[in-house]
Scaffold this motif. Structure first.
Motif, short mmCIF file in Angstrom:
data_model
loop_
_atom_site.label_atom_id
_atom_site.label_comp_id
_atom_site.label_asym_id
_atom_site.label_seq_id
_atom_site.Cartn_x
_atom_site.Cartn_y
_atom_site.Cartn_z
N GLN B 461 -4.28 -6.94 6.07
CA GLN B 461 -4.54 -5.55 6.46
C GLN B 461 -3.81 -4.60 5.53
OE1 GLN B 461 -1.97 -3.74 8.65
NE2 GLN B 461 -3.22 -2.00 9.24
N SER B 462 -2.60 -4.94 5.15
CA SER B 462 -1.82 -4.19 4.16
C SER B 462 -0.57 -5.02 3.90
CB SER B 462 -1.44 -2.81 4.70
OG SER B 462 -0.36 -2.91 5.58
N PRO B 463 0.12 -4.75 2.78
CA PRO B 463 1.31 -5.57 2.52
C PRO B 463 2.34 -5.39 3.63
CG PRO B 463 0.72 -4.28 0.59
CD PRO B 463 -0.13 -3.80 1.71
N LYS B 464 2.93 -6.46 4.05
CA LYS B 464 4.04 -6.35 5.01
C LYS B 464 4.92 -7.59 4.93
CE LYS B 464 1.27 -5.26 8.43
NZ LYS B 464 -0.07 -5.35 7.82
N ASP B 465 6.07 -7.51 5.59
CA ASP B 465 7.00 -8.64 5.52
C ASP B 465 6.74 -9.65 6.63
OD1 ASP B 465 7.93 -7.26 7.64
OD2 ASP B 465 9.84 -6.68 6.77
N ILE B 466 7.56 -10.71 6.67
CA ILE B 466 7.28 -11.81 7.60
C ILE B 466 7.34 -11.35 9.07
CG2 ILE B 466 8.02 -14.10 8.37
CD1 ILE B 466 9.01 -14.58 5.51
N PRO B 467 8.42 -10.67 9.50
CA PRO B 467 8.45 -10.29 10.93
C PRO B 467 7.27 -9.40 11.32
CG PRO B 467 10.56 -9.79 9.89
CD PRO B 467 9.68 -10.34 8.83
N ASP B 468 6.91 -8.46 10.45
CA ASP B 468 5.80 -7.56 10.79
C ASP B 468 4.48 -8.32 10.86
OD1 ASP B 468 7.46 -5.48 11.05
OD2 ASP B 468 6.97 -4.49 9.16
N SER B 469 4.29 -9.28 9.96
CA SER B 469 3.06 -10.08 10.00
C SER B 469 2.98 -10.85 11.30
CB SER B 469 3.03 -11.07 8.85
OG SER B 469 2.95 -10.40 7.64
N ILE B 470 4.11 -11.43 11.69
CA ILE B 470 4.11 -12.24 12.91
C ILE B 470 3.84 -11.37 14.12
CG2 ILE B 470 5.57 -13.67 14.40
CD1 ILE B 470 6.77 -14.86 11.91
N VAL B 471 4.45 -10.18 14.11
CA VAL B 471 4.22 -9.26 15.23
C VAL B 471 2.73 -8.92 15.33
CG1 VAL B 471 4.50 -6.86 15.89
CG2 VAL B 471 6.50 -8.26 15.42
N GLN B 472 2.12 -8.65 14.18
CA GLN B 472 0.70 -8.33 14.21
C GLN B 472 -0.13 -9.50 14.69
OE1 GLN B 472 -1.17 -6.80 10.76
NE2 GLN B 472 -0.99 -4.74 11.59
N ALA B 473 0.25 -10.69 14.26
CA ALA B 473 -0.48 -11.88 14.68
C ALA B 473 -0.43 -12.02 16.19
CB ALA B 473 0.11 -13.11 14.01
N LYS B 474 0.77 -11.79 16.73
CA LYS B 474 0.90 -11.91 18.17
C LYS B 474 0.15 -10.80 18.89
CE LYS B 474 5.20 -14.47 18.26
NZ LYS B 474 6.61 -14.45 18.62
N ALA B 475 0.14 -9.62 18.26
CA ALA B 475 -0.59 -8.50 18.86
C ALA B 475 -2.07 -8.85 18.97
CB ALA B 475 -0.38 -7.24 18.04
#
Lengths: 659, 574, 390
Positions: B461-475
Motif C-alpha cells: 500500500q505504501s512503504p512502512k516498517d515491520i510493526p506498521d505492516s503487521i498492524v495493517q495485516a491484523k487490521a
C-alpha cells in the motif's frame, strides 16, 4: 531434537549486580546444554572486552545474548565469531520484550531462557490453558481509534460497550479542520462514523463515564463503571438549546480548545454524538450552591443596570436562607417582592443567585433536566477490553520562551485548528486575538486579520527539557495549517520553522512539495523565543541554511504542540494491571509483532495511547486490536496468563515439547 | 398516480460550500419547483442532527422523495440512504447533488457557482421523482480467505485469521516464506532480532493446521465477488482452483536499483553498495571491502532514489532509521571505524526512534546534511583504487566538502512490485502513480479497497516498517473476520437488467461487460445478467442496440429528466 | 573553498572539555538565544558544526569563542543538552593550544599530570633559587634596627625586579608570538584583505574592550559582569605594579593607609580575593550554566590565583606586624605560587584570554571592515558595469 547442542549465555546488564541473577545462573548451569553463563556489567568496559575476546566460538552452537539492549552488542560478538570462521547462531533476549525491564524476576528470566534454548515460544511456556470468552467487549475511549474498533466488532454482530469520559464521542479528530495530506474535511469523514456508532444496534455508548474497577481474567472481566451525572435525560432531551440560552455560567469550551466560551449546560459541539445537553457540575451555579442568595448575588444585582435598589433591599432578608426547590424559591420571591416584580425581575435574580435553575425553568420538556442527579455505578461483564484513550496535547505554557498564555496572539496549533474551522468561534475566519474587559482573550469575527503568521515546530517534542520523543504528526499538521492559512488569507506571509521535516507517510512527501510551491516560507531552524518589543511580537531564530539571524515581526505565532500521554494513563494502568513506558504510553507486548497486545491477553491497546501516531495508523491499530478480540470470540477461547511463574509447570511443558 | 412530496436539503459543509455558494438563495429558488414540499439548509447535513432533520421531516411532512445537495455521493450517499431507511422510506428514493467537489471547490465566482448549484439541485429534484424502490440483497460468505504474499504482513494476517479457526490459502511466488524481512538481521529501534521474529512467524505459519501454503505459485485468474471468489492457482506442475470469501493482498515491495543514478556510480565504482548488500554483510558478521579488509571509513547516503522527482517522489519511510541501525551495528562490530551519515531530514518518527537518533549521535559518526532534491553527492574513485571520495555541499555548515571513504552504503528506496498492475487487474483494484495499491480511504480506511472483499496490507500500500505492516495485516484480518462472523454481506442492487421481450440476443452486452456478469441463454435466446457479479457500471446498457438493457437506478428516463432539470434552471436563472 | 572533514578531530577536541556537543541536531536555538550574536557573526551553532565535522582550518580561524562571555543562555534551553556554552569554553581551550606554537598549552590541557608537574617544577625552581640566594645576603640585616621586617634586605627589590622583568619579557614574547600566530590563522589564512588604515581606526575597540569588558554587559547576568570587571581591573593593577613598578611597590617603609601604594594594593587584593572566592563558590555550587562544568585547568587557575592572593595578603599582614621570619617564608611561598601561575596561565592556559579576547574583538572588527569594503567594491563594480551597459 538435537540433544548435543552446546550453548553459551552472556547476560549483559546495566548497573545491576551479577548476584541478582545468581538463581538463574545456578538453575541454567545445571542444564546439559548450557556450557557457559557469564554476567557482564555494560558499563564495565574492561571485563566486557576480555569476555568478548576470550570467546571460543568453535565450542558453541548457539550464543544467547540477554539484557536490556542485547542487540547493540550482537555485531560485536558476531564480528569476533566470524573472524574465527564458524558461524554459531546468536539469539537475543531483550528484557523489555519479556516483561523483565521493571524488576528482576529470576523465574521469568529462566522461562525466557528455556524458551530460547529449546525453541519454544515464550507465550506457550506462560500459557495457562485456554479460558472461555465472553463475547461482549469494552472499549475505553471513543476517539477515532475507539470508534473504529467499536465498528469493527459491532459490524461482526458482537456486542460492544464504548466508554467515553467526555459527553460526546469523537475525541481530538473532531476538533480538526482538515486532515493531511488529502485535505479531507475532518468532520465530513468522522461524523458519519460517529453517527454510525451512535445508531449501531450492537454498540452501547457509555458517554460521560469513567472506569472504576476491573476484576477477573482474560475472557471474563467484571467491570465497574461510574456514569457521571449528566443531569440531562438522554432520552428526553430534544437538543433545542433553550436551557443553554439562559445559562449564566461560562467556562472555556474544551472543544474550541479554550478560545471560546460555553455555558454550564452545553452541547460540546453541534455534531456531537449523542447530540444532547450535559451539565458541567463544576461551574453550574445551582450545583455549586443550591438556592441561596448571598452577598455576592446582591452586589452583582446592584451593579446591574435598571435593577431597582428597593428590591435588593428586600432580598437582603433572604440572604443565606436555604431553599430546596425552584418552585419554593419562586414562591418565596413572590412573598417578598411581589408577583409583579417576580415576573419582571425573577429571571434576573435567578441568573445572579446561586439558586439558578434557569435551565430547568426554560426546558420545554418535563423532567428532562435533573440538577440533583447523582453519579451512578454500573457493572458489566466483558470478555475483552480495548484501550484507546488517546493523548493530551502538550501544555504550551511549559515552553516559557514562546510566551504562550502571556501574549494573546501566541496560539497553539489546536487553537488555530478551531479558528480555521467553520464551526469554530469565528466561523472559520482567522483573526487576531483581542482582550475583553476582564483581560480574557477573545476572537471576534470582525477582528483584524494577521498579516504575518509563523508556525513553530517541535514545541514540547524532541526536547530533553520537555519530551524527548518525536510526536510524529506535528510536521504534517503544521504544513496543513500553513496551507489552510494561505488559502484563506493569500496576502498573509506564512513562515514555518522546523528542524527536520518528517513527511513520512503515503502522499506526505508529495504534500510537502506542494506546500513548498505555495509561497510559504519554510525555514530550517527552530524559533528560539517570542518577545514583545514596542507593542509587536518578534520572533528570534536562526535560518540555518541561509546562515542568518531571524528577527521577524510576526502578528500571530502558532506553536505546533506535541502529544503527551493522557493524564489518567497511570490510574488506568493501575486498574487494568498494565505497564507504562517511561514516558507514560501504554506498553505493548512486543515492539515488532504485537503492538496492539499487552501483557494481559484480554486487554488490547490501540491508537495514540500506545505512542504518537497519525489517523491512518491509529485506525489500522484499532482494527488490528479488534482482530485480536474477534479472533478470541470466534474461537471461543483465549489464552490465560500466568501472573506468578511456576518453574515446575514450565519444566513440564519443556519436557513435553522436547520429547 | 402517486403524489410526489420532495424534501430538499442544502448543506453548508461548514464553509466548504457556503463560502462559494449562496446556500440560502439556492433554497429559495428550489422551493419554487413543482413537487418540492420543503427545502432547508443546514451547516452539516451529514451530522447526527442533520440526519435527524431529514427523518423528522419525512415523518411530519410525509415526504416520499429526498434530495440532499452536499458533497460527493461517494462518502455520504450511504449515510443519507440510511437516514431514509430509519424513517421507513426506501433508501433509493434519494438523490444527491454534488455542490462541493463539482461547485464550491472548483469555482471562484460566487454568483456563477450559486447558479450552477441551483441547476444541479434542480436536476436532482427532477430526477428523484423517477426513482424506483430497490431492495437490499445479501450473499453468503465463504469462510476461507486467500492471502497473496507470505511476507511478514501476509503471515501475520494468515495467523490471525487461522487462529480463529478459519481456513487460509497463503500464496507465495518465492520458494520460501518470509519476504523482505527474511533478509534483515536486526530491527530498529531496540535492535531486536528480526531473524528470530520472522523464523518464529514462519514456524507458526507452517505448523498451523488451518493455513494451506502454496509456494512458488501464482494466481492466474480471480473470478467471483465478495463472499464467493474463485481463483486459478498454478505452479510448475499443476493448476488448481480455490474457493474463498475474501482476498488479502500483501505482496510487499522491492528495492530500487540505484545504478541509474549517475552520481553514485553503483556497479561502476567498487565498494559502493546498497543497503541490501550491506545487510547481507552484517548478517554474515563480517563488514569488509572488496579487498577483504575491514573499512576504516564508511559513508552512508540517505534518500537514494527517494524524495527526488527524478526517481521516486515519495519518502521510503524506513531508510533513515535503518541507517541509524547500521551506525550502531558498525560501531559495535568495528568501534574504530569512522562513519559519515549523509542525510536530508532525519525521519525518526516511530516509538523510541528519536531516542535512538539521540544516542546514535554519540557514536563515532558524523552527520552531514545534503540536498536530496537538487544536489546529489558525487562519488569518485580515487587513484589508489582503495578509497572513494564523495563531494557535496554540506547544508548545516554551508561548506562544500569532500570526504574519503572505503565503503559507501546507499540507502536505497523501496518501490512497488513490478507485477502490481497485473495483480490489481486480477483483483479489480487500482494502483497509484507510484504503483502502490490504492486504499479505499487514505485516512479512515487504509486496508480496504474499492472492491468489496479485497483488502490490502503492508508495504504494497505504501512503504512502512515491520510493526506498521503487521498492524495493517491484523487490521485487514479484523475486516475479514467480521464478514466471516456475520456470514453474509449486503451487495450492490443497482445492477443491469435485461428486458427479455426486447432482447435480440446479439450479445453485444456480453462482449463489453468488464465483470463477465452477462451470459447468453441458449434456450431463451436472450442475454442474462448475473446480478451478484454485476457492478452496475452501465457499459452494457449503452452498448445495447435495442435498448433492452436497463441499469437500475440509472435509467434513461432518470438521466434525461436530470439533464432537463439542470438545463431548465440554467435558462431560468441566466 | 573545499574543506576536508576530519573525524579524528572529535576525539582530540573531547580532551578539552565536555563532549555533549556531539548530541547537537542543529535546531539553531542556541544562536538565537545568544545576546551577543550578530548578523554575519553567528555562534555558537556554527562552531558546534565545525567541531562535529572536524573542520580544523575553520576552527583555527574562528573568533567567536573569544567573543562569547559564557552567560549560559544558549545551554539553558538546548533541546538535546548539547551544552553549547561549555562547548565554546572547550573551544577556547583548544584555540589557546592552537595559537601556542610551543605545544605546552596542548600538553597542559590534555594531561593533568603534565600540568601539575610543570607547576611543581617551576615552584621547585623558585624554591631552589631562593634557597641558593638566601645564603648570599647578610643575615644580620634581615631585621631592621627597629626590629621590623626588611624585605628589601632579604630579597633586594632590584633582584626580584630583574627576575620580574625576565619573566615579563618571556611572557610577553610568548603572548605576542601567539597573537601573531592567531592573526595569521584568523586573518591571513582565511584570505581576508584588511585595508591598512583600518588597523588604526579599529584599534580603539581593542583598548576599550580590554578596559571595560563592555560587550559582556549585554549578557543577562549583570553580577557576573561586575565581579569579572572587578577581578580584571584588580589583576591588571596588581600586575602593572608588581611587574613594572615593583621598586615602588615593594618597600621596607610602611606607608600610612591612605598612601596610593597601599590604596591601590588593597583595591587589587580585595578584587582578587573577592573575585576568586566568588568563582570558587560558583564553581563548587554548580547551579549556574557557566559554573556547572569545570575543566581541571579551570580549577588550577582559580585555586592558584586564590592562593597567590592569600599568600600575598599574609605577606602583607606579617610584614606590617613585624613578623620577619614568617614574612620571608611566606614570601617565598608566595613566589612559588605566583611564578608558576603566571608562567603557565598567562601564555598557555586560561589567563591568556585576557589578551586573546580583546584581540579577537579587534580582529573581528577588522574582518567586518574588510567585508564592508568588499561589499562596497562589489557594489561599485556592479554600478560601473551598469553604467557601461547604459
Amino acid at each position: 531434537m538435537n540433544l548435543t547442542q552446546s550453548i553459551a549465555i552472556y547476560l549483559i546488564h546495566q548497573n545491576k549486580h551479577d548476584a541478582d541473577f545468581l538463581p538463574s545462573k545456578n538453575y541454567l548451569k545445571e542444564l546439559p546444554e548450557i556450557k557457559l553463563f557469564e554476567c557482564i556489567n555494560e558499563c564495565d568496559k574492561k571485563t566486557f572486552k576480555s569476555a568478548v575476546s576470550n570467546i571460543s566460538p568453535l565450542e558453541y552452537d548457539k550464543i544467547i545474548l540477554a539484557g536490556e539492549n542485547p542487540g547493540f552488542y550482537k555485531d560485536l560478538f558476531l564480528s569476533q565469531i566470524a573472524l574465527a570462521g564458524k558461524n554459531p547462531e546468536i539469539l537475543l533476549l531483550n528484557f523489555c520484550d519479556y516483561g523483565l525491564n521493571h524488576f528482576i524476576d529470576n523465574n521469568r528470566l529462566i522461562a525466557a531462557f528455556l524458551g530460547l534454548v529449546y525453541n519454544i515460544p515464550f507465550k506457550k511456556l506462560l500459557s495457562n490453558g485456554n479460558l472461555p470468552v465472553n463475547d461482549q467487549t469494552l472499549i475505553i475511549g471513543a476517539g477515532i481509534a475507539g470508534i473504529q474498533a467499536a465498528l469493527e466488532i459491532g459490524n461482526a454482530n458482537k456486542k460492544v460497550f464504548l466508554l467515553e469520559k467526555n459527553a460526546t464521542i469523537g475525541g481530538h479528530m473532531a476538533m480538526f479542520d482538515k486532515t493531511f495530506p488529502t485535505l479531507d474535511c475532518a468532520a465530513c469523514i468522522l461524523t458519519p462514523k460517529m453517527v454510525e456508532v451512535g445508531q449501531h444496534p450492537k454498540i452501547d455508548l457509555l458517554t460521560y463515564s469513567e472506569l472504576l474497577e476491573v476484576k477477573g481474567n482474560s475472557g471474563n472481566y467484571q467491570v465497574k463503571i461510574k456514569k457521571k451525572a449528566r443531569k440531562v435525560d438522554l432520552k428526553k432531551c430534544i437538543g433545542c438549546g433553550s436551557c443553554s440560552a439562559r445559562c449564566p455560567s461560562h467556562a472555556p469550551s474544551e472543544f474550541d480548545s479554550g478560545i471560546s466560551l460555553r455555558n454550564a449546560i452545553y452541547i460540546p459541539f453541534p455534531q456531537a454524538v449523542p447530540n444532547k445537553y450535559v451539565v458541567d457540575s463544576a461551574i453550574c451555579r445551582y450545583v455549586e450552591s443550591p438556592y441561596e442568595i448571598n452577598a455576592q448575588t446582591i452586589k452583582e444585582l446592584n451593579k446591574t443596570a435598571g435593577f431597582p435598589k428597593e428590591i435588593t433591599e428586600k432580598l437582603v432578608v433572604l440572604k443565606n436562607k436555604e431553599i430546596k426547590s425552584a418552585v419554593e424559591f419562586n414562591s418565596v420571591l413572590i412573598e417578598n417582592i411581589g408577583e409583579q416584580n417576580t415576573e419582571k425581575y425573577g429571571e434576573l435574580i435567578f441568573e445572579h443567585t446561586g439558586a439558578c435553575k434557569n435551565c430547568v425553568r426554560f426546558c420545554p420538556v418535563n423532567d428532562c433536566i435533573d440538577l440533583d442527579e447523582q453519579d451512578e455505578e454500573v457493572e458489566i461483564n466483558v470478555g475483552n477490553i480495548i484501550l484507546a484513550t488517546g493523548f493530551k496535547a502538550f501544555d504550551a505554557k511549559k515552553a516559557i520562551q514562546y510566551g504562550y498564555g502571556v501574549y494573546p496572539n501566541v496560539l497553539t496549533s489546536l487553537e488555530l485548528e478551531r479558528l480555521i474551522n467553520a464551526s469554530g468561534p469565528t466561523s472559520g475566519k482567522i483573526v487576531l486575538a483581542g482582550l475583553d474587559k476582564k483581560g480574557n482573550r477573545i476572537f471576534d469575527k470582525e477582528g483584524e486579520k494577521p498579516k504575518s503568521l509563523a508556525i513553530v515546530h517541535c514545541v514540547g517534542s524532541r526536547d530533553v527539557n520537555h519530551n524527548k520523543y518525536c510526536s510524529k504528526v506535528c510536521c504534517m499538521y503544521s504544513l496543513k495549517l500553513a496551507h489552510l492559512v494561505k488559502e484563506k488569507l493569500p496576502e498573509t506571509t506564512v513562515y514555518e520553522y522546523f528542524i527536520d521535516m518528517r513527511a513520512y507517510g503515503k502522499g506526505y512527501e508529495e504534500f510537502y512539495n506542494r506546500i513548498r510551491n505555495e509561497g510559504i516560507n519554510i525555514i530550517r531552524g527552530k524559533t528560539a523565543k517570542v518577545e514583545l518589543k514596542d507593542d509587536h511580537l518578534w520572533i528570534r531564530g536562526e535560518d540555518i541554511l541561509k546562515k542568518k539571524l531571524i528577527e521577524e515581526k510576526i502578528e500571530m505565532v502558532v506553536l505546533a504542540i506535541g502529544l503527551e500521554p493522557a493524564s489518567d494513563n497511570k490510574a488506568l494502568a493501575d486498574i487494568l494491571g498494565l505497564q507504562l513506558s517511561a514516558e507514560g504510553w501504554f506498553k505493548e507486548n512486543s515492539s515488532d509483532t504485537e503492538t496492539t497486545l499487552t501483557n494481559n491477553q484480554g486487554i488490547k491497546i490501540a491508537g495514540v495511547c500506545q505512542g504518537p501516531k497519525d489517523i491512518p495508523d491509529s485506525v489500522a491499530q484499532a482494527s488490528a486490536a479488534a482482530a485480536g478480540v474477534l479472533k478470541s470470540i470466534l474461537k471461543g477461547e483465549i489464552k490465560g496468563e500466568i501472573k506468578e511463574i511456576n518453574l515446575q509447570h514450565i519444566e513440564k511443558i519443556v519436557k513435553e515439547q522436547v520429547q | 398516480m402517486e403524489e410526489y412530496r420532495i424534501g430538499v436539503y442544502i448543506c453548508w459543509c461548514g464553509t466548504n460550500i457556503a463560502m462559494m455558494v449562496d446556500v440560502e438563495a439556492v433554497v429559495e429558488e428550489i422551493k419554487k419547483l413543482p413537487n418540492v414540499t420543503i427545502a432547508k439548509d443546514y451547516k452539516y447535513m451529514c451530522s447526527d442532527p442533520g440526519q435527524d432533520l431529514i427523518v423528522k421531516d419525512i415523518k411530519e411532512h410525509h415526504l416520499n422523495r429526498i434530495v440532499v445537495a452536499a458533497c460527493s455521493p461517494r462518502m455520504h450517499e450511504p449515510t443519507f440512504r440510511k437516514a431514509l431507511e430509519n424513517a421507513g422510506l426506501n433508501p433509493y428514493f434519494f438523490e444527491m447533488a454534488n455542490i462541493r467537489e463539482q461547485v464550491s471547490w472548483v469555482h471562484t465566482d460566487r454568483i456563477e457557482a450559486t447558479r450552477k448549484a441551483k441547476g444541479l439541485v434542480a436536476g436532482a429534484v427532477k430526477r428523484v421523482v423517477h426513482h424506483k424502490a430497490l431492495n437490499k440483497r445479501y450473499v453468503d460468505i465463504h469462510p476461507a480467505t486467500l492471502i497473496i504474499g507470505a511476507g511478514v504482513a501476509g503471515m501475520s494476517a494468515a495467523l490471525e485469521i487461522a487462529d480463529s479457526g478459519q481456513k487460509v490459502h497463503l500464496v507465495e511466488q518465492c520458494n520460501q516464506l518470509g519476504g523482505m524481512v527474511r533478509k534483515v538481521d536486526l530491527n530498529y529501534p531496540y535492535l531486536n532480532s528480526s531473524r528470530q521474529t520472522i523464523s518464529q512467524l514462519i514456524k507458526n505459519t507452517e505448523e498451523h493446521p488451518d493455513i494451506q501454503i502454496y509456494t512458488e505459485s501464482k494466481i492466474d485468474k480471480i473470478s467471483g465477488y465478495i463472499g464467493n471468489f474463485r481463483a486459478l492457482l498454478s505452479n510448475h506442475q499443476e493448476q488448481r482452483e480455490l474457493e474463498f470469501g475474501n482476498i488479502l493482498i500483501a505482496t510487499g515491495l522491492k528495492s530500487f536499483d540505484p545504478s541509474i543514478i549517475e552520481n553514485y556510480g553503483y556497479k561502476r565504482i567498487p565498494n559502493v553498495i546498497t543497503s541490501a548488500d550491506f545487510e547481507k554483510m552484517l548478517y554474515s558478521g563480517l563488514i569488509h571491502c572488496e579487498n577483504g579488509k575491514e573499512p576504516g571509513n564508511i559513508a552512508i547516503i540517505h534518500c537514494v532514489g527517494s524524495r527526488n522527482e527524478n526517481y521516486h517522489p515519495y519518502c521510503s519511510r524506513t531508510c533513515c532509521m535503518t541507517a541509524l541501525k547500521y551506525i550502531n551495528q558498525i560501531s559495535s562490530a568495528a568501534p574504530e571505524c569512522n562513519i559519515y551519515d549523509i542525510y536530508a531530514d532525519m525521519r525518526a518518527i516511530g516509538k523510541d526512534c528519536e531516542e535512538l537518533y539521540a544516542s546514535t549521535s554519540k557514536k563515532n559518526v558524523m552527520f552531514l546534511m545534503f540536498d536530496q532534491q537538487h544536489d546529489l553527492p558525487v562519488i569518485k574513485q580515487n587513484g589508489n583504487g582503495k578509497t572513494v571520495s564523495i563531494e557535496f555541499t554540506e547544508l548545516l555548515s554551508g561548506e562544500s566538502i569532500h570526504i574519503q571513504a572505503n565503503m559507501v552504503v546507499l540507502m536505497t528506496a523501496v518501490e512497488s512490485q513490478a507485477n502490481n498492475k497485473e495483480i490489481a487487474h486480477l483483483a479489480g483494484i487500482s494502483t497509484d502513480k507510484n504503483g502502490f495499491f490504492i486504499e479505499k480511504h487514505p485516512k479512515l480506511d487504509p486496508v480496504a479497497t474499492t472492491t468489496e472483499g479485497v483488502y490490502i496490507a503492508g508495504t504494497c500500500q505504501s512503504p512502512k516498517d515491520i510493526p506498521d505492516s503487521i498492524v495493517q495485516a491484523k487490521a485487514a484480518a479484523a475486516r475479514i473476520l467480521a464478514t466471516i462472523a456475520k456470514g453474509k454481506v449486503q451487495v450492490e442492487v443497482t445492477t443491469a437488467q435485461v428486458n427479455e421481450d426486447i432482447c435480440c440476443g446479439c450479445q453485444c452486452c456480453a462482449s463489453v461487460c468488464p465483470y463477465s456478469a452477462i451470459s447468453y441463454n441458449e434456450d431463451k435466446k436472450v442475454s442474462e445478467v448475473n446480478e451478484i457479479l454485476c457492478k452496475g457500471c452501465g457499459t452494457c446498457a449503452s452498448a445495447c442496440p435495442s435498448g433492452a438493457i436497463v441499469s437500475k437506478h440509472f435509467t434513461d428516463n432518470q438521466i434525461l429528466s436530470q439533464i432537463t432539470g439542470v438545463l431548465e434552471m440554467q435558462i431560468e436563472t441566466a | 573553498m573545499e574543506n576536508l572533514v576530519n573525524p579524528k578531530l572529535r576525539d582530540e577536541l573531547k580532551k578539552f572539555g565536555v563532549q555533549d556537543w556531539e548530541g547537537c541536531y542543529h535546531c539553531g536555538q542556541c544562536t538565537a538565544n545568544c545576546p551577543l550574536t550578530e548578523q554575519g557573526q553567528l555562534f555558537p551553532r556554527k562552531d558546534i558544526r565545525s567541531m562535529q565535522m572536524g573542520l580544523k582550518k575553520t576552527l583555527a580561524g574562528s573568533l567567536e569563542p573569544w567573543l562569547c562571555y559564557y552567560c549560559g543562555d544558549c545551554s539553558k534551553e538546548c533541546p538535546r543538552n548539547a551544552n553549547p556554552g561549555e562547548m565554546m569554553m572547550a573551544l577556547r581551550r583548544y584555540l589557546t593550544s592552537v595559537y601556542d606554537w610551543t605545544g605546552i598549552s596542548k600538553l597542559i590541557y590534555n594531561s593533568k599530570i603534565a600540568e601539575f608537574a610543570l607547576i611543581f617544577i617551576i615552584a621547585a625552581l623558585v624554591l631552589i633559587l631562593s634557597i641558593i640566594y638566601s645564603q648570599v645576603p647578610d643575615r644580620s640585616l634581615w631585621i631592621t634596627p627597629e626590629g621590623g621586617v626588611a624585605i628589601n634586605q632579604f630579597f633586594p627589590v632590584e633582584y626580584v625586579h630583574f627576575g620580574d622583568m625576565v619573566m615579563f619579557v618571556l611572557l610577553a614574547g610568548l603572548l605576542i608570538s601567539n597573537i601573531v600566530n592567531m592573526y595569521f590563522k584568523v586573518i591571513v589564512n582565511q584570505g581576508i584583505k584588511v585595508h591598512f588604515i583600518n588597523y588604526f581606526t579599529e584599534f580603539w575597540a581593542l583598548i576599550w574592550n580590554f578596559i571595560s569588558q563592555k560587550k559582556f554587559s549585554k549578557c543577562d547576568s549583570k553580577p557576573y559582569w561586575y565581579v569579572h570587571l572587578f577581578l580584571v581591573t584588580a589583576y591588571v593593577t596588581l600586575f602593572v605594579m608588581v611587574v613594572a613598578f615593583l621598586t615602588w611597590f615593594q618597600t621596607d617603609t610602611i606607608y600610612a593607609w591612605y598612601h596610593p601604594q597601599r590604596i591601590l594594593g588593597y583595591y587589587a587584593t580585595l578584587g582578587l580575593f573577592a573575585g576568586t572566592l566568588y568563582f570558587i563558590y560558583q564553581r563548587s555550587r554548580k547551579t549556574k550554566e557557566n559554573s556547572k562544568h569545570s575543566h581541571y585547568t579551570d580549577w588550577t587557575f582559580i585555586v592558584l590565583l586564590f592562593l597567590s592572593t592569600l599568600s600575598g595578603i599574609l605577606v602583607h599582614v606579617f610584614r606590617i606586624n613585624g613578623m620577619a621570619l614568617a614574612t620571608y617564608y611566606i614570601y617565598i611561598a608566595h613566589l612559588m605560587i605566583l611564578t608558576p601561575m603566571l608562567m603557565i596561565e598567562v601564555p598557555f592556559s586560561k589567563w591568556s584570554h585576557l589578551a586573546y579576547r580583546p584581540f579577537a574583538i579587534y580582529f573581528a572588527r577588522l574582518k567586518k571592515a574588510a567585508e564592508n569594503k568588499q561589499k562596497e567594491a562589489n557594489m561599485e563594480a556592479t554600478y560601473k558595469l551598469k553604467e557601461s551597459i547604459a
